[in-house]
Motif scaffolding. Structure first.
Motif, short mmCIF file in Angstrom:
data_model
loop_
_atom_site.label_atom_id
_atom_site.label_comp_id
_atom_site.label_asym_id
_atom_site.label_seq_id
_atom_site.Cartn_x
_atom_site.Cartn_y
_atom_site.Cartn_z
N LYS A 265 -30.48 72.24 -59.76
CA LYS A 265 -29.27 73.07 -59.73
C LYS A 265 -29.07 73.70 -58.36
O LYS A 265 -27.95 73.80 -57.86
CB LYS A 265 -29.35 74.14 -60.82
N ALA B 76 -25.85 73.50 -55.74
CA ALA B 76 -25.15 74.73 -55.38
C ALA B 76 -24.66 74.72 -53.94
O ALA B 76 -23.74 75.45 -53.57
CB ALA B 76 -26.05 75.94 -55.61
N THR B 77 -25.26 73.82 -53.10
CA THR B 77 -24.83 73.75 -51.70
C THR B 77 -23.54 72.93 -51.55
O THR B 77 -22.94 72.91 -50.48
CB THR B 77 -25.91 73.10 -50.81
N GLN C 40 -17.65 73.75 -54.97
CA GLN C 40 -17.43 73.87 -56.41
C GLN C 40 -16.39 72.86 -56.88
O GLN C 40 -15.41 72.58 -56.19
CB GLN C 40 -16.97 75.30 -56.74
N ASP D 281 -19.98 71.29 -61.68
CA ASP D 281 -20.44 72.22 -62.71
C ASP D 281 -20.97 71.48 -63.95
O ASP D 281 -21.91 71.95 -64.61
CB ASP D 281 -19.30 73.19 -63.08
N ILE E 70 -24.46 70.49 -63.16
CA ILE E 70 -25.35 71.64 -63.32
C ILE E 70 -25.68 71.83 -64.81
O ILE E 70 -26.83 72.07 -65.19
CB ILE E 70 -24.70 72.91 -62.72
#
Lengths: 332, 332
Positions: free
Chosen positions: A305, A309-310, A313, A318, A321
């Motif tokens: 995750k 995150a880098t 978005q 998502d 994730i």
């Protein structure tokens, strides 16, 4: 993430987002699996393909490519490539393990024979190789050929480490990287590469796939002692096949002399009797080996995750994730 | 060409002409066979590599490239690629055939086990794929990935055709193209392609490799009924494994009802008794099946030579022509 969200199955949501591409992947798989001259081939593979699985690996490739803004046709080829390599590996694993069940159904080598499993596996490897060549990307070919070598090396390492009580957690991790994580990381990396994504994005995709794959395999090995029939796995397969998986390595590290003798007899020498699996489970619980293994799976899921995150978005990011959460939710 | 000339072994002469390159190929094979993490791998492959064989396939690649004036480094990679694919195929064949001997020595799967043969074969396939990727030539990758698929398809076809008395000569030829000629023709073709030779030269190299491979395999199948111990083959292996090879297909085409019943019992049903192999040989001789098979091998050898005749004269070209003669001289 709790069981409630896990029940909504993020890979199914991702499958819905990628429905059109997944249809194209499935169509390409069907077309390329066919053999004019050897009808035995689709007969053997249909058995595996119909059994389904989650098609997680090809979805990872499609997701990575789309996240990076790819709009060409070749992510579909690469997704099919990845699924072919996976299926070939399963066919060869079935020969190797003499396992009686795969995904809750009889394995191909019981329905057919070892010969068909070996040769049809080879056929799928070759087909995967044709598919990736069609993309015309030498970077992709380099990544996938390296992954193939790592997979085979990991499988051989697993073979030589089996029954060896001195197997370390490092060696276990190397086996896991080979047998599982190498294809996950190649699947995500080639998605970024075909989209011509910046280097740090490609690296993040690789790191995500690698950590997800490691987490996935640790959970799988945990479920072999912890699982329910719903997973389609026979509890205790790894014990019977004397595989040095993480729960066993952790229990061995804390074993007293009597316990060490038990592991020596059952795993090193392979002398297994009624009640041995139950006793093995007692020892795993006594030393917290299952809980400790679960904690490692969670840590790898967190790494996966963190890598994602880098990246910018997006809906797909998502859902990936959520998938990293879902993988470990199987042992929540 | 008679036995006298055959005894001088043209592939050894070619080996001498290509000595420096063959050393480089052998060194590359040794380096790339090694595995840091899995020492079992070179142990298994060393067994095959030491056994030697004639290294005919990699020599064909080097010869083709040199004939076309190539002076880069990658013909060595391609020659090693071809040998890796060949060795991987042998390892998987040994699993498949449950054969006890290969080149007069025990097969790897008796010395080790089926598991190692499958996985180390996969490792060599992956390594071959890495090597060819390093050449950076997409044309080469296309040719070799197509050849790999044809090989696997041919092996599966052979499996399904085994024990099937209705197998035609066409099907036999398809099997032979797959199991043998596909790698021969790819070996010669990529030599021309890496040298950037003109299209008609590349086609001539392909045609030569294809015809040489078919001739080579027909002779091999003939020697299974005709051979001596010197060849390292067990006479009658194909009979025992109920393979529908050319001598058998030809004898079946002329079989009366009693003979057909014999083939049905021994090949289709697999009920073989003492004296059956001897009776099979009688029937093959009675119908001239061995002589007719030999005539086909000679015809394919002639095709191979005719293809080469379209290329400019050179020492290497003439040695390749001698090799086409030598292949069939084994049954002179």
């Amino acid at each position: 993430m709790g069981l409630d969200e896990a029940a909504s199955k993020p890979h199914e949501k991702l499958g819905a987002v990628l429905a059109a591409e997944m249809d194209a992947v499935n169509e390409l798989i069907r077309t390329r699996m066919a053999s004019k001259h050897a009808p035995r081939i689709p007969e053997v593979t249909a058995h595996l393909v119909e059994a389904g699985g989650k098609r997680l690996r090809p979805m990872l490739t499609l997701a990575a490519a789309k996240m990076c803004g790819y709009d060409g046709p070749y992510h579909v080829h690469l997704a099919a490539t990845v699924e072919f390599i996976h299926t070939a590996t399963l066919l060869h694993d079935d020969v190797v393990d003499e396992s009686a069940q795969r995904r809750g159904r009889p394995t191909a080598n019981l329905l057919w024979d070892n010969k068909s499993s070996v040769l049809v596996g080879d056929y799928l490897f070759s087909r995967s190789f044709q598919l990736m060549t069609e993309t015309g990307s030498l970077d992709v070919l380099r990544i996938l050929s390296n992954a193939s070598a790592t997979i085979a090396e990991g499988e051989v390492l697993q073979l030589t480490a089996a029954q060896d009580l001195t197997t370390s957690e490092d060696t276990y991790l190397q086996v896991v990287r080979g047998k599982t994580a190498a294809l996950f990381s190649a699947a995500t990396e080639v998605g970024g590469v075909i989209a011509d994504a910046p280097k740090d994005h490609v690296q993040a995709l690789y790191d995500f796939g690698d950590a997800l794959g490691v987490s996935f395999q640790i959970v799988d090995d945990l479920l072999d002692y912890w699982g329910s029939d719903a997973t389609g796995k026979n509890i205790g397969d790894d014990f019977r096949e004397r595989k040095m998986s993480l729960p066993l390595i952790k229990a061995l590290a804390k074993a007293d002399d009597t316990e060490h003798d038990f592991w020596k007899r059952t795993i090193a020498k392979g002398d297994q009797r009624d009640g041995d699996l139950e006793h093995a489970l007692e020892l795993l619980n006594k030393h917290g080996a299952l809980e400790d293994t679960r904690a490692e799976a969670l840590a790898w899921s967190d790494k996966a995750k963190a890598a994602l995150a880098t990246l910018p978005q997006s809906e797909i990011r998502d859902l990936l994730i959520d998938i990293a959460d879902y993988v470990v939710a199987r042992v929540n």
